[in-house]
Design a protein around this motif. Structure first.
Motif, short mmCIF file in Angstrom:
data_model
loop_
_atom_site.label_atom_id
_atom_site.label_comp_id
_atom_site.label_asym_id
_atom_site.label_seq_id
_atom_site.Cartn_x
_atom_site.Cartn_y
_atom_site.Cartn_z
N SER A 20 -0.34 -4.61 2.02
CA SER A 20 -0.96 -6.10 1.66
C SER A 20 -0.16 -6.89 0.98
CB SER A 20 -2.25 -5.86 1.11
OG SER A 20 -3.11 -4.98 1.82
N THR B 150 0.97 -4.32 9.23
CA THR B 150 1.09 -3.02 9.69
C THR B 150 2.15 -2.87 10.62
OG1 THR B 150 -1.40 -2.95 10.12
CG2 THR B 150 -0.11 -1.36 11.34
N ASP C 132 -3.08 -11.39 9.61
CA ASP C 132 -2.39 -10.31 9.72
C ASP C 132 -1.10 -10.03 10.57
OD1 ASP C 132 -4.12 -9.63 7.78
OD2 ASP C 132 -5.54 -8.49 9.29
N GLU D 68 -4.64 -12.55 0.60
CA GLU D 68 -3.94 -11.22 1.08
C GLU D 68 -4.18 -11.23 2.61
OE1 GLU D 68 -4.73 -7.97 -0.98
OE2 GLU D 68 -3.21 -8.31 -2.59
N HIS D 69 -3.00 -10.47 3.15
CA HIS D 69 -3.05 -10.29 4.61
C HIS D 69 -2.53 -8.96 4.96
CE1 HIS D 69 -4.54 -14.19 5.87
NE2 HIS D 69 -3.80 -14.94 5.14
N THR D 70 -2.73 -8.33 5.73
CA THR D 70 -2.24 -6.95 6.06
C THR D 70 -0.86 -7.00 7.11
OG1 THR D 70 -4.44 -5.86 5.75
CG2 THR D 70 -2.89 -4.58 6.85
N VAL E 164 0.83 -1.28 0.00
CA VAL E 164 0.09 -0.08 -0.18
C VAL E 164 0.79 1.12 0.06
CG1 VAL E 164 -1.64 1.44 1.30
CG2 VAL E 164 -1.87 -1.04 1.07
#
Length: 705
Positions: free
Chosen positions: A99, A81, A131, A77-79, A33
């Motif tokens: 992502s 952070t 995530d 897909e996973h995020t 992102v």
């Protein structure tokens, strides 16, 4: 061999189709992102040309294998952070959010923060099945320093020609981050983007003004507006020469010529005698307000605002330029949004900030909006209507509420804004808010029960609400009773008792609704009579010139309640041959304290049968025996049984036959009937005795014959 080749070709073709279906081809790049972060590349094996290697043999097998592969689940897909924090808990940079496909590698370089080192210069890894959240901690590397905190004494002009320690209060020192050392900056240069850490000394100490001491209160706290407290509003951070101790001798002293950071605050004290008045100005083309310290002043509590000294034209020129654009001063406002024009015609009753701003000279007119909102039933508001109008900048415009089906204008709501001054940027919005009309019907509880000898009560009611607005419902949990008294129907004896509900006993606590209450039906307790059946027993025997007695009764049905009961008396003689009702009467015994209005009593008589005499040797005829009659009291016990007690006339001087219908007319009729019955009974007995004597005489004559 051909079969193996076909499988390889099928797998290759299927792989290409799956890759295409999820948006990837060979060498496709997966972007995070945040495009400033490192790109993660997922490489795929080189594909052979399916057309060159495909076999024409057994196509149905190849198609089946391709179809099976196409049914495989698409990659998920996973995020990722990443939080960037300092050791003092402050956030130094915005979070990174990206992502990645499950199983993909990632490598993110931590951002550079001047004066700080990251504990993870690069965050890397492989995305798993969930995530991922990672924290990067920054530590100071020696390129920050100390800032000296000062508060402008309320009412003192920052530009006054007096020593600094008579203008400023020392508030302590604090670490400053994200800046170069002070000697790298120009004198009086304002610093932006700095962050602050823990205080070296206690920050914001008690301060004394005009002999009175004030304690610090954070803005927004409960003490922020209480007398005896002060608040500090951030003004700026700049580079100064040295540092003095302030008028309260609180800060450390630094020799002049040494560049230091100064962080300045505007002090607002809560005093009973006077209030602080300040002016803030946004420069042309800017929406950021800065204090005009030279016009900070104190005003006596309750004094007229007309006595406030306004900034002069040198500090707030009537016209100004920024680049090629020309601006005019728009005047002073009471709020930071510049919607409430300050006319300076009121009284000073609190600490005051006045805000000034500039508008472009060419913008004489500007648009403004009028919006209407209806309550949505969940603590929010739904826009019902909106219109855009135009007015002259700086002039006051007004609007009025409208009528919307199912709504009532929310009179007195703090967010209503029916008039304001037009703002040059077109951001003025007049707003009206409306409650939802709701009707709540009240239905009291109903209960039918039977007399129990104890006081019985009934509470409770149901509420049913309806509104005229689709999709908005009123929660009856927000309806409460105005009174703390319990509303109930209560009674002991058989009868009907009302609860006494009324619409004006209820109130609504959800301010978003305009609720009217309607009483559908009152609560009602109905206590019915107990059904009691009293039956005499049956008996029989051959005629023997003695009376046949069956002087007991059976009680059935609901029965009497504990401690209550009745008296009964068998009032007939059964001697002659024949079949008779085993007659008895109910007698009211005052000592039993029984209210017979609480009972439906049914009398059932057993049968007395005196059959033909049994033939025996002749004996002298015996005289007929009249039975002794006694009133019996039957009192209900706790176990549902009855205690029987014989009562003499001396013990029951007021004994009388019960009028079960409790009606005077009935009593009179029964009394007259009893008198007639007694007369005929006596006469009948007299006749019976005569006949009996005749029968005896005939019997003796027959016996002697």
């Amino acid at each position: 061999m051909k079969s193996s080749i076909r499988k390889v070709i099928a797998l290759t073709v299927a792989g290409m189709m799956v890759a295409t279906s999820v948006g990837f081809t060979a060498g496709n790049v997966l972007k995070a992102v945040n495009e400033e972060s490192a790109n993660q590349v997922i490489e795929q094996p080189e594909n052979n040309n399916p057309e060159e290697n495909a076999s024409t043999e057994e196509p149905e097998v190849i198609q089946e294998e391709i179809a099976n592969l196409q049914e495989a689940p698409a990659p998920v897909e996973h995020t990722l952070t990443i939080h960037y924090y300092g050791v003092d808990g402050l956030c130094y940079r915005n979070d990174y959010v990206g992502s990645f496909l499950e199983g993909a590698d990632y490598s993110i370089t931590s951002p550079n923060v001047p004066g700080f080192n990251a504990d993870k210069p690069v965050v890397s890894g492989t995305m798993g099945s969930e995530d991922v959240e990672i924290y990067v901690s920054y530590t100071y590397n020696g390129d920050s320093g100390i800032t000296y905190l000062y508060g402008l004494i309320p009412g003192v002009n920052a530009n006054a020609n007096i020593s600094n320690d008579r203008k400023w209060l020392g508030l302590g020192t604090q670490k400053i981050y994200g800046v170069f050392p002070a000697n790298k900056y120009n004198m009086n240069q304002q610093i932006s983007g700095a962050t602050f850490g823990e205080g070296v000394k206690a920050i914001f100490p008690d301060i004394t003004i005009n002999g009175k001491t004030y304690k610090y209160a954070a803005q927004g706290s409960a003490q922020a507006s209480q007398y005896g407290y002060y608040t500090a509003q951030y003004m700026n951070t700049l580079v100064a020469s040295g540092a003095n101790s302030g008028s309260n001798s609180y800060n450390p002293y630094v020799n002049a010529g040494i560049k230091t950071f100064h962080t300045n605050y505007q002090i607002m004290i809560n005093s009973e005698e006077f209030y602080s008045v300040n002016f803030l100005l946004a420069n042309p083309g800017s929406s950021k307000f800065t204090y005009l310290g030279g016009f900070a002043q104190r005003a006596d509590a309750g004094s007229s605002e007309s006595k406030i000294v306004l900034p002069d034209s040198a500090s707030a020129p009537s016209e100004a330029k920024k680049g090629s654009k020309e601006y005019v001063f728009d005047g002073w406002y009471r709020d930071e949004q510049c919607t409430q024009k300050a006319e300076f015609n009121g009284l000073v009753d609190s600490n005051r900030n006045f805000y000034g701003r500039y508008i472009e000279k060419t913008k004489q007119n500007a648009a403004y909006t009028v919006e209407h909102y209806g309550y949505d039933g969940n603590g929010g508001w739904t826009k019902l209507d909106s219109e855009t109008l135009e007015g002259k900048i700086g002039t006051e415009v007004t609007a009025e509420s409208k009528v919307f089906a199912g709504y009532t204008f929310y009179e007195g709501y703090s967010e209503n804004l029916s008039k304001a001054y037009v703002i040059g940027d077109g951001s003025l919005t007049l707003k009206f808010f409306y409650k939802v009309n709701a009707e709540v019907s009240i239905t009291g509880s109903k209960l039918e029960t039977k007399y129990s000898g104890e006081t019985q009560s009934l509470e409770g009611y149901t509420l049913e609400a309806k509104t005229e607005v689709d999709g908005v419902s009123y929660d009856t949990a927000n309806t409460v009773l105005k009174t703390k008294a319990v509303i109930a129907a209560s009674g002991k004896d058989a009868g009907t008792y009302d609860m006494g509900l009324a619409a004006d006993q209820f109130a609504n606590i959800d301010d978003g609704f305009n609720v009217s209450y309607v009483l559908a039906s009152d609560g009602q307790l109905t206590i019915g009579k107990r059904d009691v059946v009293i039956a005499s027993e049956s008996a029989s025997k051959p005629f023997d010139r003695t009376a046949l007695r069956a002087d007991s009764v059976k009680i059935s049905g609901d029965g009497f309640v504990q401690g209550e009961g009745f008296g009964y008396l068998f009032d007939e003689e059964y001697v002659k041959q024949g079949t008779y009702d085993n007659h008895f009467i109910i007698v009211d015994l005052p000592q039993l304290a029984t209210n017979y209005d609480n009972y439906n009593i049914t009398i059932e008589y057993g049968k007395i049968a005196i059959t033909a005499p049994v033939a025996t040797a002749a004996e002298p005829a015996a005289a007929l025996q009249a039975p002794e009659r006694t009133v019996v009291a039957a009192v209900a016990n706790a176990d549902g049984d009855y205690t029987l007690t014989s009562i003499t006339n001396a013990e029951t001087p007021l004994a009388k036959i019960i009028d079960l219908d409790c009606c005077i007319l009935h009593f009179i009729i029964i009394f007259i009937a009893l008198c007639i019955l007694v007369y005929y009974t006596v006469d009948t007995r007299r006749r019976k005795r005569r006949i009996f004597k005749l029968e005896e005489s005939i019997a003796e004559k027959e016996a002697n014959a």
